[in-house]
Design a protein around this motif. Sequence first.
Motif, PDB file in Angstrom:
ATOM      1  N   LYS A  46       0.965  -1.421  -0.023  1.00 34.96           N
ATOM      2  CA  LYS A  46      -0.047   0.020   0.026  1.00 34.96           C
ATOM      3  C   LYS A  46       0.984   1.312  -0.050  1.00 34.96           C
ATOM      4  O   LYS A  46       0.792   1.809  -0.868  1.00 34.96           O
ATOM      5  CB  LYS A  46      -1.113  -0.054   1.318  1.00 34.96           C
ATOM      6  CG  LYS A  46      -1.803  -1.116   1.356  1.00 34.96           C
ATOM      7  CD  LYS A  46      -2.599  -1.099   2.661  1.00 34.96           C
ATOM      8  CE  LYS A  46      -2.030  -1.344   3.809  1.00 34.96           C
ATOM      9  NZ  LYS A  46      -1.103  -2.262   4.162  1.00 34.96           N
ATOM     10  N   THR A  47       1.593   1.246   1.085  1.00 31.64           N
ATOM     11  CA  THR A  47       2.739   2.383   0.832  1.00 31.64           C
ATOM     12  C   THR A  47       3.642   2.535  -0.277  1.00 31.64           C
ATOM     13  O   THR A  47       3.716   3.526  -1.020  1.00 31.64           O
ATOM     14  CB  THR A  47       3.651   2.454   2.167  1.00 31.64           C
ATOM     15  OG1 THR A  47       2.920   2.332   3.547  1.00 31.64           O
ATOM     16  CG2 THR A  47       4.729   3.691   2.095  1.00 31.64           C
ATOM     17  N   SER A  48       3.869   1.469  -0.779  1.00 33.04           N
ATOM     18  CA  SER A  48       4.600   1.203  -2.098  1.00 33.04           C
ATOM     19  C   SER A  48       3.953   1.987  -3.217  1.00 33.04           C
ATOM     20  O   SER A  48       4.426   2.686  -4.053  1.00 33.04           O
ATOM     21  CB  SER A  48       4.956  -0.052  -2.311  1.00 33.04           C
ATOM     22  OG  SER A  48       5.820  -0.461  -1.332  1.00 33.04           O
ATOM     23  N   ASN A  51       4.116   5.697  -2.772  1.00 35.18           N
ATOM     24  CA  ASN A  51       5.381   5.970  -3.645  1.00 35.18           C
ATOM     25  C   ASN A  51       5.402   5.846  -4.750  1.00 35.18           C
ATOM     26  O   ASN A  51       6.066   6.996  -5.352  1.00 35.18           O
ATOM     27  CB  ASN A  51       6.404   5.023  -2.744  1.00 35.18           C
ATOM     28  CG  ASN A  51       6.643   5.221  -1.294  1.00 35.18           C
ATOM     29  OD1 ASN A  51       6.387   6.397  -0.667  1.00 35.18           O
ATOM     30  ND2 ASN A  51       7.219   4.639  -0.619  1.00 35.18           N
ATOM     31  N   ARG A  86       0.699  13.902  -0.682  1.00 36.97           N
ATOM     32  CA  ARG A  86       0.575  12.916   0.224  1.00 36.97           C
ATOM     33  C   ARG A  86       0.752  13.172   1.681  1.00 36.97           C
ATOM     34  O   ARG A  86       1.322  14.255   1.963  1.00 36.97           O
ATOM     35  CB  ARG A  86       1.417  11.854  -0.172  1.00 36.97           C
ATOM     36  CG  ARG A  86       2.964  12.026   0.201  1.00 36.97           C
ATOM     37  CD  ARG A  86       3.950  11.172  -0.354  1.00 36.97           C
ATOM     38  NE  ARG A  86       3.813   9.937   0.840  1.00 36.97           N
ATOM     39  CZ  ARG A  86       4.595   8.835   0.804  1.00 36.97           C
ATOM     40  NH1 ARG A  86       5.284   8.632  -0.315  1.00 36.97           N
ATOM     41  NH2 ARG A  86       4.279   7.640   1.492  1.00 36.97           N
ATOM     42  N   PHE A  88       2.494  10.991   5.342  1.00 35.46           N
ATOM     43  CA  PHE A  88       3.227   9.707   5.593  1.00 35.46           C
ATOM     44  C   PHE A  88       2.916   8.900   6.564  1.00 35.46           C
ATOM     45  O   PHE A  88       2.329   9.505   7.687  1.00 35.46           O
ATOM     46  CB  PHE A  88       5.074  10.175   5.887  1.00 35.46           C
ATOM     47  CG  PHE A  88       5.463  10.707   4.597  1.00 35.46           C
ATOM     48  CD1 PHE A  88       6.530   9.874   3.861  1.00 35.46           C
ATOM     49  CD2 PHE A  88       5.336  12.093   4.028  1.00 35.46           C
ATOM     50  CE1 PHE A  88       6.923  10.369   2.788  1.00 35.46           C
ATOM     51  CE2 PHE A  88       6.025  12.497   3.137  1.00 35.46           C
ATOM     52  CZ  PHE A  88       6.878  11.654   2.385  1.00 35.46           C
ATOM     53  N   GLN A  89       3.026   7.581   6.363  1.00 38.49           N
ATOM     54  CA  GLN A  89       2.620   6.678   7.573  1.00 38.49           C
ATOM     55  C   GLN A  89       3.418   6.902   8.908  1.00 38.49           C
ATOM     56  O   GLN A  89       3.009   6.714  10.009  1.00 38.49           O
ATOM     57  CB  GLN A  89       2.986   5.071   6.994  1.00 38.49           C
ATOM     58  CG  GLN A  89       2.651   4.038   8.104  1.00 38.49           C
ATOM     59  CD  GLN A  89       2.550   2.593   7.291  1.00 38.49           C
ATOM     60  OE1 GLN A  89       3.041   2.512   6.200  1.00 38.49           O
ATOM     61  NE2 GLN A  89       2.539   1.605   8.018  1.00 38.49           N
ATOM     62  N   ASP A 175      -1.535   8.413   4.194  1.00 37.66           N
ATOM     63  CA  ASP A 175      -1.048   6.712   4.544  1.00 37.66           C
ATOM     64  C   ASP A 175      -1.203   6.797   5.918  1.00 37.66           C
ATOM     65  O   ASP A 175      -0.485   7.304   6.696  1.00 37.66           O
ATOM     66  CB  ASP A 175       0.452   6.591   4.049  1.00 37.66           C
ATOM     67  CG  ASP A 175       0.944   5.427   4.227  1.00 37.66           C
ATOM     68  OD1 ASP A 175       0.238   4.342   4.775  1.00 37.66           O
ATOM     69  OD2 ASP A 175       2.082   5.057   3.449  1.00 37.66           O
ATOM     70  N   GLU A 176      -2.372   5.950   6.394  1.00 44.93           N
ATOM     71  CA  GLU A 176      -2.706   5.614   7.705  1.00 44.93           C
ATOM     72  C   GLU A 176      -2.492   6.906   8.488  1.00 44.93           C
ATOM     73  O   GLU A 176      -1.822   7.042   9.534  1.00 44.93           O
ATOM     74  CB  GLU A 176      -1.775   4.714   8.345  1.00 44.93           C
ATOM     75  CG  GLU A 176      -1.618   3.451   7.412  1.00 44.93           C
ATOM     76  CD  GLU A 176      -1.102   2.405   8.187  1.00 44.93           C
ATOM     77  OE1 GLU A 176      -0.980   2.240   9.418  1.00 44.93           O
ATOM     78  OE2 GLU A 176      -0.617   1.133   7.459  1.00 44.93           O
TER      79      GLU A 176
END
Lengths: 253, 333
Positions: A46-48, A51, A86, A88-89, A175-176
């Motif tokens: 998911k994060t990828s 990215n 975006r 960041f997690q 992201d989360e």
Amino acid sequence: MTAPTPALATSGLSKSFGALGVARSIDFALPAGARHALIGPNGAGKTSFINLLTGALAPDAGRISLSGTDITEMPTHRRVKLGLVRTFQITSLFPDFTPLESLTMTICEREGVAGRMLRGFRRLSHLADEAHALLAGIGLADSAHAITRTLPYGRQRLLEIGVALAARPRVLLLDEPAAGVPEKESGALLEAIAALPDDIAVMFIEHDMDLVFRFARSITVLVAGQVLCEGTPAQIAEDARVREVYLGAHFDG
Amino acid sequence: MESIAPGAGFERRSRLRAGEVLLWLAIAAAPLYVPGHLVLASQILITALFALSLDLLLGYGGMISLGHAAYFGTGAYTAGLLAQHGWSEPISGLVAAMLVAAALGFAASFVIVRLSGVALLMVTLGLGLLLFELANALADITGGSDGLQGVEIAPLLGLFGFDMVGRTGFVYAYLVALGAFALVRRIVHSPFGLSLQGYRENPARMAQIGAPMAARLRLVNTISAGLAGLAGGLLAQTTQFVGLDALGFERSAEVVIILILGGGGRLYGGLVGALVFMIGRDVLSEANPEYWYFWLGLILVLVVLFMPQGILGGGAALLVRLRGRAALGEAAR
Ligand SMILES: Nc1ncnc2c1ncn2[C@@H]1O[C@H](COP(=O)(O)OP(=O)(O)OP(=O)(O)O)[C@@H](O)[C@H]1O
Ligand SMILES: [Mg+2]
């Protein structure tokens, strides 16, 4: 009949780290005004995927388009200028800055004055005022002049979102966002995100299924770099494959 | 709090403070209270200017350089060689020193802005060593280890000769340093300066707020090199001599020490560091020349242990503690 151009779309987007395929031919479309959740088990990619969308990672294959414009080769900062923003997690802030400074810097960037070297802030005070208003809007007014690294983590998570909003996104990838936010505040946080203007398309990654089903109007399930299924929350909740992936872990509620 | 516009706390920082004015007045008055030490005073100003050039890069931009003497020495040799070949007018010579060093900085910046961490250390270190050896090898031009002889500088504005007492040199260095500090002050308080500090705080995040940092970092490296060249040119002109040590690794290392001692990213860290370092060296090495590095090492360890933000940072923290928490947001920076 032609469908309206999605705010953000990918076709055949692929990326591997050695033998590990973190994105395997992902076809994805985020409609304008979306409130879309991207879910999937840990390590699903998911994060990828974020990215790849933002240009932090270069894809091995596939295309990305933003409101119909191909941005696959575009450097990250130019994608941001086009409104692709975006968070960041793991919080990624400016530790020695105040929240006011962080947001003012971002607003200067957005307004195209951040390269000005001989201009003081006296003549740009309306930008600092906007930053302050934004901070007030996310409940950080009383922390505006605090040093970021001294803020509690929950406030830092809010600031993380504030920085993204200061860039005035048209597509916002979160992201989360609620990770690390005290449980009693996470609902309010996502409520604020859901209440963003309708012309902002939002995609958020979230592990808490209660939050997902409360705030998402559509869901994509990513497993091992592949889209397992997409649909409305009701469709996803019914899907047997999804249940199998999660083995009830998050679905007992 | 006070009844100010919501965003105003932000620009308040950039307002000229009384302390700054007093500081510059106190320096200007040096001929009154240390008339016999004007040469040292000039050297302190020149070193402060050199440290300021590094501050822009390291203190504000978070980019280390272990070869900053490359630019200092380039400026020194430019000014020195011009004078040696008959161009003895100081101001144009100094401008040339700045421009040549800036050009070197601009060229180097294409490599430097791609690097960080150990790679950046090695490349800047390498650049310094390279220029040093180049100047050493070109002894026909530079005088090699004997230094550049026959540097003669015409009177400033055709009126004020560079004498042994160093009065002209001091005023000259003072005005140039003052101008450079005013320029850097302006830059670091601009939106550009804010983004530079953002890069220091979190380089990876800058692209994600839409900042095209590579071009800005090249520009900063160029300006920093130009200011270092200015300092080098000043040294060459006021001492009417250039030695290889202008390009030496020791000079590169010392300027890092001076900045860290004074406190980076606070504009005046270089000046405070230069004062402490050069007066300290003067006093301590007079007593025991061979122990100067011992004392320097000790001071450095103590400062890093007890005042990791340097003298200025430690002072600011102390002020905050004295004033109580109310002043936290302002004075801690
Ligand atoms: N730069 C990288 N190099 C090698 N492997 C990586 C890299 N980045 C991520 N991975 C791996 O790719 C896989 C997917 O990671 P990713 O962070 O995208 O997962 P995720 O779905 O966001 O997980 P989580 O829910 O835990 O945040 C993981 O196995 C991770 O270890
Ligand atoms: Mg993740």
